[in-house]
Design a protein around this motif. Sequence first.
Motif, mmCIF file in Angstrom:
data_model
loop_
_atom_site.group_PDB
_atom_site.id
_atom_site.type_symbol
_atom_site.label_atom_id
_atom_site.label_comp_id
_atom_site.label_asym_id
_atom_site.label_seq_id
_atom_site.Cartn_x
_atom_site.Cartn_y
_atom_site.Cartn_z
ATOM 1 N N SER A 18 0.820 -1.214 0.000
ATOM 2 C CA SER A 18 0.000 0.000 0.000
ATOM 3 C C SER A 18 0.848 1.255 0.000
ATOM 4 N N ALA A 19 2.127 1.146 0.308
ATOM 5 C CA ALA A 19 2.974 2.333 0.403
ATOM 6 C C ALA A 19 3.621 2.619 -0.941
ATOM 7 N N CYS A 20 2.793 3.007 -1.923
ATOM 8 C CA CYS A 20 3.339 3.156 -3.268
ATOM 9 C C CYS A 20 2.799 4.402 -3.960
ATOM 10 N N ASP A 32 5.162 8.776 2.173
ATOM 11 C CA ASP A 32 5.459 7.449 1.647
ATOM 12 C C ASP A 32 6.724 6.883 2.276
ATOM 13 N N GLU A 36 6.838 3.605 4.580
ATOM 14 C CA GLU A 36 7.605 2.446 4.126
ATOM 15 C C GLU A 36 8.668 2.051 5.141
ATOM 16 N N ALA A 74 -2.289 5.785 1.598
ATOM 17 C CA ALA A 74 -1.525 4.585 1.953
ATOM 18 C C ALA A 74 -1.423 4.413 3.462
ATOM 19 N N ASP A 106 -7.511 2.232 -5.193
ATOM 20 C CA ASP A 106 -6.456 1.579 -4.412
ATOM 21 C C ASP A 106 -6.794 0.111 -4.205
ATOM 22 N N SER A 108 -5.449 -2.383 -2.394
ATOM 23 C CA SER A 108 -5.489 -2.906 -1.026
ATOM 24 C C SER A 108 -6.714 -2.405 -0.280
#
Length: 233
Positions: A18-20, A32, A36, A74, A106, A108
């Motif tokens: 999800s961290a994109c 981000d 991450e 995210a 998104d 996720s």
Amino acid sequence: MLRRKLAVPALLALLLGSACLTPDPEYSPPPDAELESLLDRLAAERGEEFAGEGAAGLAAEIERLPFRQPDHAASLVAAAALAYDRGDAVAAQRRLDRALALDPLDDSAVLLRARLAAEAGNLPLARRMLEQHVELRPDSARGHEALAGVAYLDGELALATRELELAERLGDPGDRWRRAYAQGLLAEARGDAGEAARLYAECADLRPDYEPAGRRLRFATEALGLEPPAPRP
């Protein structure tokens, strides 16, 4: 298929995946990068177990991120996944709804929100969300796989089979174990116990720690008297 609980590696994959989003330069550090880093540390701390004071502290820090960066989808998804894991479906849903308002596509967020709907007994909502998602994002392998799960729960085996075929063509080879298990469930529902046993064996071979595959395989080979499938070369 939709399961009741995310396995530890699956949850961490969901969080890391999800961290994109594109970093927002107004934040320092960029949201981000901060998310991450926290997720990487959480994955290293937890390993294969949800345990340890360090992991608990990192999880709490991630769940606080949306209060500092409320427009970062995210972070909302990551916090929702952690809330889901500790059994707080209400908090998870609230965060997912906010994330989807920011980014309706998104992967996720849609998948976890559909999971919550299905587990609450609202299969029609889960199905509508997933059908809309794969229409807007036809390349979403996970979306097709989740829609196959809902179709299976609805007893629509033909639709579930078609969606799994799409997921197979689009999906990561590393996720083959999960699709093999889902295909095994479909084969079993069609009454093809031999094919189901073969697929469960494939899943168990690819992921020996995935207990449902082992249980279904034992049922197929012991209760039904089938010969165990030959090991994969």
